[in-house]
Design a protein around this motif. Structure first.
Motif, mmCIF file in Angstrom:
data_model
loop_
_atom_site.group_PDB
_atom_site.id
_atom_site.type_symbol
_atom_site.label_atom_id
_atom_site.label_comp_id
_atom_site.label_asym_id
_atom_site.label_seq_id
_atom_site.Cartn_x
_atom_site.Cartn_y
_atom_site.Cartn_z
ATOM 1 N N SER A 1 48.019 -7.171 -0.950
ATOM 2 C CA SER A 1 48.831 -6.084 -0.401
ATOM 3 C C SER A 1 48.120 -5.427 0.777
ATOM 4 N N ARG A 2 46.847 -5.125 0.590
ATOM 5 C CA ARG A 2 46.095 -4.479 1.671
ATOM 6 C C ARG A 2 45.925 -5.426 2.854
ATOM 7 N N TYR A 3 45.696 -6.701 2.576
ATOM 8 C CA TYR A 3 45.526 -7.668 3.662
ATOM 9 C C TYR A 3 46.803 -7.780 4.490
ATOM 10 N N LEU A 4 47.936 -7.893 3.824
ATOM 11 C CA LEU A 4 49.217 -8.016 4.534
ATOM 12 C C LEU A 4 49.518 -6.759 5.344
ATOM 13 N N ALA A 5 49.257 -5.603 4.757
ATOM 14 C CA ALA A 5 49.531 -4.352 5.473
ATOM 15 C C ALA A 5 48.678 -4.246 6.727
ATOM 16 N N ARG A 6 47.402 -4.625 6.621
ATOM 17 C CA ARG A 6 46.524 -4.570 7.789
ATOM 18 C C ARG A 6 46.933 -5.597 8.834
ATOM 19 N N LYS A 7 47.274 -6.786 8.400
ATOM 20 C CA LYS A 7 47.604 -7.867 9.328
ATOM 21 C C LYS A 7 48.808 -7.511 10.194
ATOM 22 N N TYR A 8 49.790 -6.866 9.574
ATOM 23 C CA TYR A 8 51.031 -6.597 10.301
ATOM 24 C C TYR A 8 51.241 -5.123 10.647
ATOM 25 N N GLY A 9 50.328 -4.247 10.219
ATOM 26 C CA GLY A 9 50.545 -2.826 10.429
ATOM 27 C C GLY A 9 51.772 -2.345 9.692
ATOM 28 N N ALA A 10 52.032 -2.958 8.526
ATOM 29 C CA ALA A 10 53.270 -2.723 7.785
ATOM 30 C C ALA A 10 53.044 -1.812 6.590
ATOM 31 N N GLN A 11 54.139 -1.331 6.035
ATOM 32 C CA GLN A 11 54.122 -0.665 4.738
ATOM 33 C C GLN A 11 54.224 -1.740 3.667
ATOM 34 N N CYS A 12 53.330 -1.718 2.708
ATOM 35 C CA CYS A 12 53.340 -2.733 1.654
ATOM 36 C C CYS A 12 53.343 -2.061 0.284
ATOM 37 N N THR A 13 54.287 -2.466 -0.535
ATOM 38 C CA THR A 13 54.380 -1.996 -1.912
ATOM 39 C C THR A 13 54.060 -3.159 -2.841
ATOM 40 N N GLY A 14 53.183 -2.928 -3.799
ATOM 41 C CA GLY A 14 52.839 -3.970 -4.768
ATOM 42 C C GLY A 14 53.302 -3.586 -6.152
ATOM 43 N N ILE A 15 53.740 -4.585 -6.929
ATOM 44 C CA ILE A 15 54.118 -4.312 -8.309
ATOM 45 C C ILE A 15 53.380 -5.264 -9.248
ATOM 46 N N THR A 16 53.037 -4.758 -10.417
ATOM 47 C CA THR A 16 52.335 -5.512 -11.450
ATOM 48 C C THR A 16 52.748 -4.951 -12.807
ATOM 49 N N LEU A 17 52.707 -5.773 -13.837
ATOM 50 C CA LEU A 17 52.980 -5.286 -15.187
ATOM 51 C C LEU A 17 51.825 -4.465 -15.746
ATOM 52 N N SER A 18 50.657 -4.574 -15.119
ATOM 53 C CA SER A 18 49.457 -3.932 -15.642
ATOM 54 C C SER A 18 49.237 -2.564 -14.989
ATOM 55 N N ARG A 19 49.335 -1.524 -15.783
ATOM 56 C CA ARG A 19 49.063 -0.180 -15.265
ATOM 57 C C ARG A 19 47.599 -0.051 -14.847
ATOM 58 N N VAL A 20 46.714 -0.723 -15.577
ATOM 59 C CA VAL A 20 45.292 -0.697 -15.225
ATOM 60 C C VAL A 20 45.090 -1.287 -13.837
ATOM 61 N N GLN A 21 45.741 -2.408 -13.549
ATOM 62 C CA GLN A 21 45.641 -3.006 -12.219
ATOM 63 C C GLN A 21 46.170 -2.065 -11.147
ATOM 64 N N ALA A 22 47.340 -1.468 -11.384
ATOM 65 C CA ALA A 22 47.934 -0.582 -10.383
ATOM 66 C C ALA A 22 47.021 0.606 -10.096
ATOM 67 N N GLU A 23 46.454 1.189 -11.136
ATOM 68 C CA GLU A 23 45.578 2.343 -10.950
ATOM 69 C C GLU A 23 44.303 1.947 -10.214
ATOM 70 N N ARG A 24 43.721 0.820 -10.584
ATOM 71 C CA ARG A 24 42.504 0.364 -9.906
ATOM 72 C C ARG A 24 42.803 0.022 -8.456
ATOM 73 N N GLY A 25 43.921 -0.663 -8.221
ATOM 74 C CA GLY A 25 44.286 -1.021 -6.855
ATOM 75 C C GLY A 25 44.526 0.195 -5.982
ATOM 76 N N ASN A 26 45.178 1.208 -6.518
ATOM 77 C CA ASN A 26 45.410 2.427 -5.738
ATOM 78 C C ASN A 26 44.105 3.164 -5.465
ATOM 79 N N ALA A 27 43.163 3.095 -6.416
ATOM 80 C CA ALA A 27 41.854 3.717 -6.181
ATOM 81 C C ALA A 27 41.109 2.999 -5.059
ATOM 82 N N LEU A 28 41.158 1.658 -5.051
ATOM 83 C CA LEU A 28 40.523 0.897 -3.975
ATOM 84 C C LEU A 28 41.182 1.203 -2.634
ATOM 85 N N THR A 29 42.498 1.317 -2.642
ATOM 86 C CA THR A 29 43.228 1.621 -1.410
ATOM 87 C C THR A 29 42.837 3.003 -0.887
#
Length: 308
Positions: free
Chosen positions: A99-127
């Motif tokens: 998600s972050r790679y695509l957003a940077r590459k294109y200067g785009a808004q990128c939304t990611g979805i996952t079944l794992s709340r742990v993944q979403a929370e960790r990913g948002n913290a990294l972002t």
């Protein structure tokens, strides 16, 4: 576990997902993503290599990023400022590396979805740590029932989440629904081999191996590349193209095994739960599937028709 061999028809029975499949998938990634991140980084998908690179085992993260670039090039996603994607969804986003790679590459808004709340929370913290929250956001959501309006995204990507989908027709239908008219859809996924004209199903030993891999990774029914093409056709999607990248990803799992045997990998293993250990043991099954020609690492790309 069934192996489909014919076109997906609108009248076909809707597959019934195994009881608790979504919870099992979320639990697997809740438990294992931290270990994967420590060993391989923030991209949770195969890496792309040139044939013959197995001996040197190039950097895994660089190979994973190349998978994304190769997929974008195969789908002919434009990088022209006027035509490049501005709204992207990453279906099965993990902790948001793609998600972050695509957003940077294109200067785009990128939304990611996952079944794992742990993944979403960790990913948002990294972002947030990268000061990139204005461009990328991750949330826990079901790919088969996406919380987005029709036609929201001009680039729809799924990097190795299709394997978990019990209803492949519903999966592709949802990707198409959220794609904007004229938008590009990219599916990168593991399939089983196409059936020969004389075959009605895979061989018993092949079905047995796929079932063991399903058990290791909480996967649903497998399908072939031809099945995905037929589904896309049934949904009136256009410019449908596929390629077999099995040879290109062949060095990936041996490279992961090598990293796992490093000091970082061995110390990370001390924190593993049973789901993670079972997945690690499944690597050998995946390698076996590739070597037998049973598993085909496939890219499928297509476009949603433009509005009339």
């Amino acid at each position: 576990m069934a192996a489909s061999s014919t076109a997906a028809e609108a009248s076909a029975p809707v597959p019934v997902p195994p009881a608790g499949l979504k919870e099992d998938i979320a639990g697997l990634y809740d438990e294992s993503s931290g270990v994967w991140e420590r060993i391989c980084g923030d991209h949770l998908h195969h890496g792309f290599y040139e044939p013959g690179d197995a001996a040197s085992v190039p950097d895994v993260r660089r190979a994973q990023i190349r998978t994304i670039d190769e997929a974008l090039a195969f789908a002919a996603v434009p990088d022209d400022p006027e035509k490049k994607p501005k709204m992207i969804v990453d279906v099965g986003c993990g902790i948001g590396g793609s998600s972050r790679y695509l957003a940077r590459k294109y200067g785009a808004q990128c939304t990611g979805i996952t079944l794992s709340r742990v993944q979403a929370e960790r990913g948002n913290a990294l972002t947030a740590a990268q000061c990139f929250s204005d461009k990328v956001s991750l949330q826990d959501a079901d790919a088969l029932d996406q919380p987005f309006p029709d036609g929201m995204f001009d680039l729809v990507c799924s990097m190795e989440s299709g394997e978990h989908m019990p209803d492949k027709t519903k999966f592709v239908s949802e990707l198409a629904r959220v794609a904007a008219p004229g938008g590009t859809i990219i599916i990168v996924t593991c399939c089983h081999r196409n059936l020969e004209p004389s075959e009605n199903s895979l061989k018993p030993d092949e079905l047995s191996l796929l079932k063991r891999i399903c058990n290791a990774y909480c996967l649903a029914d497998w399908c072939s590349p031809a099945d995905y093409v037929n589904i896309a056709k049934s949904l009136s999607l256009e410019d449908i193209r596929t390629a077999d990248w099995s040879e290109n990803v062949a060095p990936f799992w041996p490279a992961v095994i090598k990293l796992s045997l490093s000091w970082k990998g061995l110390t990370s293993a001390l924190t593993c739960g049973w789901k993670t250990i079972r997945g690690a043991m499944g690597i050998l099954l995946l390698i076996q599937g590739y070597r037998k020609g049973l598993i085909k690492f496939t890219i499928i790309t297509c476009r949603k028709p433009r509005a009339a």
